[in-house]
Scaffold this active site. Structure first.
Site, PDB file in Angstrom:
ATOM      1  N   ASN A   9     -42.955  22.118  -4.946  1.00  0.00           N
ATOM      2  CA  ASN A   9     -42.592  22.788  -6.210  1.00  0.00           C
ATOM      3  C   ASN A   9     -43.441  22.182  -7.324  1.00  0.00           C
ATOM      4  OD1 ASN A   9     -41.397  23.956  -8.404  1.00  0.00           O
ATOM      5  ND2 ASN A   9     -39.465  22.842  -8.241  1.00  0.00           N
ATOM      6  N   LYS A  11     -43.587  23.026 -10.328  1.00  0.00           N
ATOM      7  CA  LYS A  11     -42.957  23.112 -11.652  1.00  0.00           C
ATOM      8  C   LYS A  11     -43.981  23.674 -12.655  1.00  0.00           C
ATOM      9  CE  LYS A  11     -39.743  19.632 -10.141  1.00  0.00           C
ATOM     10  NZ  LYS A  11     -38.872  18.505 -10.418  1.00  0.00           N
ATOM     11  N   HIS A  95     -32.562  25.718  -9.349  1.00  0.00           N
ATOM     12  CA  HIS A  95     -33.051  24.339  -9.464  1.00  0.00           C
ATOM     13  C   HIS A  95     -32.288  23.637 -10.593  1.00  0.00           C
ATOM     14  CE1 HIS A  95     -35.659  20.925 -10.237  1.00  0.00           C
ATOM     15  NE2 HIS A  95     -36.156  21.111  -9.026  1.00  0.00           N
ATOM     16  N   GLU A  97     -33.217  21.836 -12.912  1.00  0.00           N
ATOM     17  CA  GLU A  97     -33.840  21.975 -14.233  1.00  0.00           C
ATOM     18  C   GLU A  97     -33.487  23.330 -14.849  1.00  0.00           C
ATOM     19  OE1 GLU A  97     -37.773  21.004 -12.873  1.00  0.00           O
ATOM     20  OE2 GLU A  97     -37.108  18.938 -12.527  1.00  0.00           O
ATOM     21  N   GLU A 167     -30.589  18.305  -3.794  1.00  0.00           N
ATOM     22  CA  GLU A 167     -31.373  17.458  -4.683  1.00  0.00           C
ATOM     23  C   GLU A 167     -30.450  16.695  -5.630  1.00  0.00           C
ATOM     24  OE1 GLU A 167     -35.633  19.146  -5.062  1.00  0.00           O
ATOM     25  OE2 GLU A 167     -34.401  20.012  -6.617  1.00  0.00           O
ATOM     26  N   GLY A 173     -37.788  13.142  -9.833  1.00  0.00           N
ATOM     27  CA  GLY A 173     -38.842  12.672 -10.728  1.00  0.00           C
ATOM     28  C   GLY A 173     -38.611  11.278 -11.271  1.00  0.00           C
ATOM     29  N   SER A 213     -37.888  12.704  -5.275  1.00  0.00           N
ATOM     30  CA  SER A 213     -38.846  11.616  -5.047  1.00  0.00           C
ATOM     31  C   SER A 213     -39.275  11.481  -3.586  1.00  0.00           C
ATOM     32  CB  SER A 213     -38.282  10.293  -5.584  1.00  0.00           C
ATOM     33  OG  SER A 213     -38.036  10.400  -6.979  1.00  0.00           O
TER      34      SER A 213
HETATM   35  O1  LIG Z   1     -38.194  20.628  -6.794  1.00  0.00           O
HETATM   36  C1  LIG Z   1     -38.447  19.444  -6.570  1.00  0.00           C
HETATM   37  C2  LIG Z   1     -37.552  18.405  -6.995  1.00  0.00           C
HETATM   38  O2  LIG Z   1     -37.092  18.612  -8.290  1.00  0.00           O
HETATM   39  C3  LIG Z   1     -38.005  17.026  -6.713  1.00  0.00           C
HETATM   40  O3  LIG Z   1     -38.985  16.575  -7.626  1.00  0.00           O
HETATM   41  P1  LIG Z   1     -39.685  15.149  -7.371  1.00  0.00           P
HETATM   42  O4  LIG Z   1     -40.202  15.199  -5.952  1.00  0.00           O
HETATM   43  O5  LIG Z   1     -40.770  15.064  -8.384  1.00  0.00           O
HETATM   44  O6  LIG Z   1     -38.615  14.121  -7.518  1.00  0.00           O
END
Ligand SMILES: O=C[C@H](O)COP(=O)(O)O
Length: 252
Positions: A9, A11, A95, A97, A167, A173, A213
């Site tokens: 992803n 983002k 998600h 977010e 998640e 993140g 992560s």
């Molecule tokens: O969509 C992915 C997740 O929000 C995980 O993000 P991350 O791997 O940067 O922690």
């Protein structure tokens, strides 16, 4: 044996030239394996170009969100019909977010999941608890409600096709990964919810990813867990080399 799904992803990152280069590199180097599916969740403006780029390969292109209506007066939104029309096959729904920053609710998540199936899109449904909820021992009940609401009204056959991404919000993140035990415990709980409220066959088929992560250094251990069938990856999916390592781990 459930096929693993590694989804990157991006983002709100990359410009078009970077996105196209990434897909070209990935397409040329993706391991050929029936054990893993690889999905790239890209920003809307790049989807059509990336679907074209990925043609002839096993790389699938996903949207990171969509509206649940087919069309209408929804300025700034993108519909499932539009995604299907350009050849997108997966869509991330709910998600954290989106839930936190864009007022996504369990109700809109459910509407979007239905809209995805009505348009032959595979939904990747995100669920997960905040740090506060984990610390007050609410993780299992929070996730249970999210999963039940997201799947409400789906047929047994549709639930077989769903991908659920667990998640924990506190691990996104932040560099903090849930321990493999913590991650698997919740994924096992999710499978139990599907078994109880849908069917044991659907629970056996549904694929559950962990996200938060994930990186090449920890992916093997996470994927070796009994109920983790893949990963939804943010930061570590931004470089093609790193994404390819994650897919290779899924192909083992
Ligand atoms: O969509 C992915 C997740 O929000 C995980 O993000 P991350 O791997 O940067 O922690």
């Amino acid at each position: 044996m459930r096929k693993k799904v590694i989804a990157g992803n991006w983002k709100m990152n990359k410009v078009l030239s970077e996105a196209e280069k990434f897909v070209a590199t990935t397409k040329d180097n993706i391991p050929t394996s029936d054990k893993v599916e690889s999905v790239i969740c890209a920003p809307f403006p790049y989807l059509a170009a990336l679907v074209e780029r990925a043609k002839g390969s096993d790389v699938k292109i996903a949207a990171q969100n969509m509206h649940y209506e087919a069309n209408g007066a929804f300025t700034g939104e993108v519909s499932p019909v539009m995604l299907k029309d350009i050849g997108v096959t997966y869509v991330v729904i709910g998600h954290s977010e989106r839930r936190e920053l864009f007022a996504e609710t369990d109700e809109t998540v459910n509407k979007k999941v239905h809209a995805a199936f009505n348009n032959a899109l595979t939904p990747i449904i995100c669920v997960g608890e905040t740090l506060e909820q984990r610390e007050s021992n609410e993780t299992m009940s929070v996730v249970e409600l999210q999963v039940k609401k997201a799947l409400e009204g789906l047929s047994d056959a549709q639930v077989h096709e769903v991908i659920i991404a667990y998640e924990p919000i506190w691990a996104i993140g932040t560099g903090k990964t849930a321990s493999t035990e913590q991650a698997n415990e919740v994924c096992t709980h999710i499978r139990g919810i599907v078994s109880e409220f849908v069917s044991s066959d659907a629970a056996e088929a549904v694929r559950i990813q962990y996200g938060g992560s994930v990186k090449p250094a920890n992916v093997d251990e996470l994927l070796s867990q009994s109920d983790i069938d893949g990963a939804l990856v943010g930061g570590a999916s931004l470089e093609a080399d790193s994404f390819l390592k994650l897919v290779e781990a899924g192909a083992k």
